[in-house]
Design a protein around this motif. Sequence first.
Motif, short mmCIF file in Angstrom:
data_model
loop_
_atom_site.label_atom_id
_atom_site.label_comp_id
_atom_site.label_asym_id
_atom_site.label_seq_id
_atom_site.Cartn_x
_atom_site.Cartn_y
_atom_site.Cartn_z
N GLN A 124 0.83 -1.21 0.00
CA GLN A 124 0.00 0.00 0.00
C GLN A 124 0.86 1.25 0.00
O GLN A 124 0.61 2.18 -0.77
CB GLN A 124 -0.92 0.00 1.21
CG GLN A 124 -1.77 1.26 1.30
CD GLN A 124 -2.60 1.32 2.56
OE1 GLN A 124 -2.75 0.34 3.28
NE2 GLN A 124 -3.16 2.48 2.83
N GLN A 125 1.89 1.31 0.84
CA GLN A 125 2.76 2.48 0.90
C GLN A 125 3.42 2.77 -0.44
O GLN A 125 3.43 3.91 -0.90
CB GLN A 125 3.86 2.28 1.95
CG GLN A 125 3.39 2.31 3.36
CD GLN A 125 4.50 1.92 4.33
OE1 GLN A 125 5.48 1.25 3.98
NE2 GLN A 125 4.35 2.33 5.57
N VAL A 126 3.97 1.75 -1.06
CA VAL A 126 4.65 1.94 -2.34
C VAL A 126 3.66 2.34 -3.43
O VAL A 126 3.92 3.22 -4.24
CB VAL A 126 5.45 0.68 -2.73
CG1 VAL A 126 5.97 0.75 -4.16
CG2 VAL A 126 6.61 0.48 -1.75
N SER A 127 2.49 1.72 -3.44
CA SER A 127 1.46 2.06 -4.41
C SER A 127 1.04 3.53 -4.27
O SER A 127 0.95 4.26 -5.26
CB SER A 127 0.24 1.16 -4.24
OG SER A 127 -0.83 1.60 -5.03
N GLN A 128 0.80 3.94 -3.04
CA GLN A 128 0.37 5.32 -2.83
C GLN A 128 1.46 6.31 -3.22
O GLN A 128 1.17 7.35 -3.81
CB GLN A 128 -0.07 5.51 -1.38
CG GLN A 128 -1.39 4.82 -1.09
CD GLN A 128 -1.85 4.97 0.35
OE1 GLN A 128 -1.07 5.10 1.27
NE2 GLN A 128 -3.16 4.90 0.52
N ALA A 129 2.72 5.98 -2.91
CA ALA A 129 3.82 6.86 -3.30
C ALA A 129 3.95 6.93 -4.83
O ALA A 129 4.15 8.01 -5.39
CB ALA A 129 5.12 6.37 -2.68
N GLN A 130 3.82 5.80 -5.47
CA GLN A 130 3.91 5.72 -6.93
C GLN A 130 2.81 6.58 -7.59
O GLN A 130 3.07 7.34 -8.50
CB GLN A 130 3.77 4.27 -7.38
CG GLN A 130 3.67 4.06 -8.88
CD GLN A 130 5.02 4.06 -9.56
OE1 GLN A 130 6.06 3.97 -8.92
NE2 GLN A 130 5.01 4.22 -10.86
N HIS A 131 1.61 6.44 -7.10
CA HIS A 131 0.49 7.16 -7.71
C HIS A 131 0.46 8.64 -7.33
O HIS A 131 0.00 9.46 -8.12
CB HIS A 131 -0.83 6.44 -7.41
CG HIS A 131 -0.90 5.10 -8.09
ND1 HIS A 131 -1.16 4.97 -9.42
CD2 HIS A 131 -0.64 3.86 -7.63
CE1 HIS A 131 -1.10 3.68 -9.76
NE2 HIS A 131 -0.79 3.00 -8.69
N ALA A 132 0.99 8.98 -6.16
CA ALA A 132 1.11 10.39 -5.80
C ALA A 132 2.13 11.09 -6.69
O ALA A 132 1.94 12.23 -7.09
CB ALA A 132 1.51 10.51 -4.34
N ALA A 133 3.21 10.38 -7.02
CA ALA A 133 4.26 10.94 -7.89
C ALA A 133 3.73 11.16 -9.30
O ALA A 133 4.20 12.06 -10.01
CB ALA A 133 5.47 10.03 -7.91
#
Length: 145
Positions: A134-143
Amino acid sequence: MTEATTTSGYGEGDATLQAVGGLEGLTKLVHNFYRIMAEVPTYRPLYDMHPQPIETSIDKLILFLHGWLGGERLYAKKYGQIALPRAHAHLKINDHERLVWLNCMSDAISDLGYPEDLREYLVSAFSVPAGRIQQVSQAQHAAQS
């Protein structure tokens, strides 16, 4: 570590893998997990995130979990190395998807009649990589926003 973990030996060596019935039991669990995911409307959006046909995803989860639960690292032998968060980064995973995945797995474990302490241990253990995904997904999509 919970009392159940301490007294059961889950998480030590391949104790958890053996508790689910080795490769045969794990295969049954993962097939049950995907069946429930496909059939239960609450879980169906997760199923729909998977490429079709679903058999490759099922195989990958079985082989990954075999190594993750203390057995031979079969996933790497067949598919190569994996970093779970990066492998899922293309998907939009938030609290809802993470919890739905964990609840679906919990239901799959319960449905097969495994002991409650094993279900609790597994769901707790799965919550760690699920949170990282979840953390990596959210960071990826926020970027990308």
